[in-house]
Structure formats: C-alpha cells, structure tokens
Design an enzyme around this catalytic site. Structure first.
Site, short mmCIF file in Angstrom:
data_model
loop_
_atom_site.label_atom_id
_atom_site.label_comp_id
_atom_site.label_asym_id
_atom_site.label_seq_id
_atom_site.Cartn_x
_atom_site.Cartn_y
_atom_site.Cartn_z
N HIS A 59 -9.59 0.23 3.08
CA HIS A 59 -10.32 0.74 4.23
C HIS A 59 -11.61 -0.03 4.47
O HIS A 59 -12.64 0.54 4.80
CB HIS A 59 -10.61 2.23 4.05
CG HIS A 59 -9.42 3.03 3.63
ND1 HIS A 59 -8.33 3.25 4.46
CD2 HIS A 59 -9.11 3.61 2.45
CE1 HIS A 59 -7.43 3.97 3.81
NE2 HIS A 59 -7.86 4.19 2.59
N ASP A 74 -1.52 -0.23 5.14
CA ASP A 74 -1.97 1.16 5.05
C ASP A 74 -1.50 1.96 6.27
O ASP A 74 -1.03 3.10 6.13
CB ASP A 74 -3.49 1.21 4.94
CG ASP A 74 -4.03 2.63 4.95
OD1 ASP A 74 -3.84 3.34 3.96
OD2 ASP A 74 -4.62 3.03 5.97
N GLU A 102 2.29 3.22 -3.90
CA GLU A 102 1.81 1.87 -4.19
C GLU A 102 2.84 1.10 -5.03
O GLU A 102 3.13 -0.07 -4.77
CB GLU A 102 0.49 1.94 -4.94
CG GLU A 102 -0.65 2.59 -4.17
CD GLU A 102 -1.47 1.60 -3.38
OE1 GLU A 102 -1.14 0.40 -3.41
OE2 GLU A 102 -2.44 2.03 -2.74
N ASP A 118 -4.91 -2.56 -3.08
CA ASP A 118 -6.19 -1.88 -3.25
C ASP A 118 -6.16 -0.85 -4.37
O ASP A 118 -7.11 -0.09 -4.54
CB ASP A 118 -6.67 -1.25 -1.94
CG ASP A 118 -5.71 -0.18 -1.40
OD1 ASP A 118 -4.86 0.31 -2.17
OD2 ASP A 118 -5.81 0.17 -0.21
N ASP A 141 0.84 -1.20 0.00
CA ASP A 141 0.00 0.00 0.00
C ASP A 141 0.87 1.25 0.00
O ASP A 141 2.06 1.20 0.34
CB ASP A 141 -0.91 0.01 1.23
CG ASP A 141 -2.21 0.76 0.98
OD1 ASP A 141 -2.34 1.40 -0.09
OD2 ASP A 141 -3.10 0.74 1.85
N GLY A 142 0.26 2.35 -0.41
CA GLY A 142 0.93 3.64 -0.44
C GLY A 142 0.05 4.71 0.14
O GLY A 142 -1.17 4.55 0.25
#
Length: 328
Positions: free
Chosen positions: A121, A131, A43, A67, A8-9
């Site tokens: 989320h 995240d 990401e 995501d 994740d980023g």
C-alpha cells in the site's frame, strides 16, 4: 530474461473470504481464492501459482515482489529447518499452512528465483495491481459471484519481453547492503529485504481507535488502543493486532523473554490469552509523535507493572515497545 511479478493475498476478516493474485502486466496475471482463508494463505498461494504458471520455462529467472516478510522468510529461510524437523517448528508444534509450503517446496526444484520485499500500500505499481486483484477475488467470494481469474501466463508468453520492458524495475543492487537489510543466497534463491521479519505488513491501516472522539488527545487515543490490545477478542484478531503493533515492535516480557512482532503474532495465533484489566498509572507525551503509558495489569495469574511506548506512524498510533515486570 528475468520475469518480474508481484504476488499478493487478501482476506476479508483474516480469516474470512480470501483471495490471491500474481501480476506481471495487464495481459499477464491470475487470481483466485477460497470462501474462507487467511492473508498468509493467499500470499503463499499466489507464489505457488506463479511458479506453476511458469513451470514451462524453468530457465527463466523469476523476480517475485512480495509485501509479506512471513512468506519470504518461510520460503527462503525457515523451510529447510522445518523440513529437517518433520515440518515442525522449534517448539515442536506443526508448521502452519504446511500443505501450501510443501507444494511450493516441490515447485522450487530446478528454478531460479529472487524474492524482493516491497512495502504494501505504498504506491508500487505491480504490488498495487496484485493487491487489487487479490482483494477483488476475496470480495467475489464474499458476495458469492464469479471471480475474475485473469488471462494467466500463456496469453502473454509471446510479447512478454516487450511488455516487461514497460514495468517499473527495482533499484539496482550493489555490493554494499544498506543498514538494517540483509542479502543471502542458498545457491538458487536470493532474498533482499529487512532482516527483522514483519509478519503482517500486508495488513490495511485502520482508524486510530474506535469509540474515541476525533478531537481526543493523543494520550486518550493511546490509552484506548492499549485497552483494546489487552482484550482477548482483539488479540485473537491477528489483522487488527498486526495494525496496532509497529513493524519494529519489541517486548521484554514479564518472563524475561524478548519478543519481536513476528514471534508475538505467531504466539497469539496459537493462544490469544485471557482477559486483562488495566489500572492506569500515567500517560506522558514524550514528543509530538510519542506517548509513554505506564500501568498495572491484573489477570488471574497476578499483577504486573507495565510500560508501553506508542509512536505515531503516519496516521496510525502503533505500539513500538513494551515491558512488563511481575509484582511480588
């Protein structure tokens, strides 16, 4: 053995102080970042670092939970075409984030990997852990403090199999693909996710509309959001625009072109356009979670009749469909 990791980023401001992270378990994760970057760069860097961190075990397959459909599509679908065109898009413009993409392309050689899209989320344990660490790295750069980089992969290389057994595993794949999804293979990689790209699904939800009273009607909220979306400074802020556009957004433009959320956001990144004045014609509640706006837009190029269909997605009103017709 399959190594399952989330990547994740995060970018505070997008662009702004940025962070990235990949996460296998509490003993096996890594994070980093930059003083200035974008969500997409974060990401991509998380994916790149995950491949580098596992380069010493190339025989192990990676299951990468992500995501960002932009990243998944860039790596598994678009990159071969970009390479053939000299790392240029179909319109001839240079591919964004090309340095990171080129490095990922090198790391993919000889590797077995699977990308799987997960909704950001939404309570997915591994995604939330990645995240949290990416956001913490971005916040550290914002505050000018040291980033918690994590133990990396080597620290958990021994007990990884036991630790991995405790991780939530994705649902088993079957031969039948659910409606709206696609699976394909390029020989080494497999992607399981929605067929329609969702460029900014990683963005946080934001309040419905700034400056609108909490007790305002849905029609008033939606009109305020439409006016906000027409402002150049909003369209230049891809973070905010990504929140306002529904993941399944479609537009039939005044030129006759059909736009998806992905193509619209990529176009706005290149050119957010100029100011637009809105002359409201109607705001109609079509249902509990649906509002139709009709209006006339005025720009330096002329006027157009427009309709926008907004839907309530959780607590956030999002633009689901838009159509414009130029006036003669």
């Amino acid at each position: 053995m399959t190594i399952t990791a989330a990547a994740d980023g995060s970018a505070l401001g997008n662009p702004g102080p940025a962070g990235w992270a990949w996460y296998v378990n509490d003993d096996c994760w890594r994070a980093g970042g930059w003083p200035h970057g974008t969500n997409n760069q974060g990401e991509l860097m998380a994916v790149l670092d995950l491949f580098r961190a596992t380069a010493h075990i190339p025989g192990e397959e990676l299951l990468i939970l992500c995501d960002s459909q932009y990243v998944i599509n860039a790596v598994t679908k678009w990159m071969p075409g970009w390479k053939r065109k000299g790392w240029r898009k179909a319109d001839g413009k240079p591919v964004l984030n090309v340095d990171l993409l080129k490095e990922i392309d090198q790391e993919l050689k000889g590797r077995k990997y699977t990308f799987e899209w997960v909704r950001g989320h939404a309570g997915h344990d591994l995604n939330e852990a990645a995240d949290d660490r990416a956001r913490a790295a971005a916040t550290a750069y914002q505050q000018g403090v040291a980033v918690r980089q994590g133990p990396g992969f080597g620290a958990a290389a021994g007990p990884l199999a036991d630790a991995g057994a405790k991780q939530p595993q994705p649902a088993a794949r079957t031969a039948a693909v659910p409606s709206g999804r696609q699976e394909f293979s390029d020989g080494q990689s497999v992607f399981s996710g929605f067929s329609e790209p969702d460029l900014f699904s990683e963005l946080d939800e934001e309040p419905a509309a700034s400056g609108v009273p909490a007790e305002a009607s849905a029609e008033a909220v939606v009109e305020s959001l439409e006016r906000e979306l027409l402002r150049p400074e909003t369209r230049a802020d891809l973070g905010r625009t990504g929140v306002l556009l529904h993941p399944d957004f479609t537009e039939i433009g005044s030129s006759g072109r059909i736009w998806t959320r992905d193509t619209m956001l990529m176009a706005l990144e290149d050119n957010p356009g100029g100011p637009v004045d809105l002359e409201l014609l109607g705001a109609d509640r079509l249902g509990e979670k649906t509002v139709l706006l009709t209006y006339r837009s005025h720009t330096r190029e002329g006027s157009a009749l427009r309709s926008s269909l907004w839907v309530l997605d959780g607590a956030q009103w999002r633009l689901r469909f838009h159509q414009g017709t130029p006036e003669s």
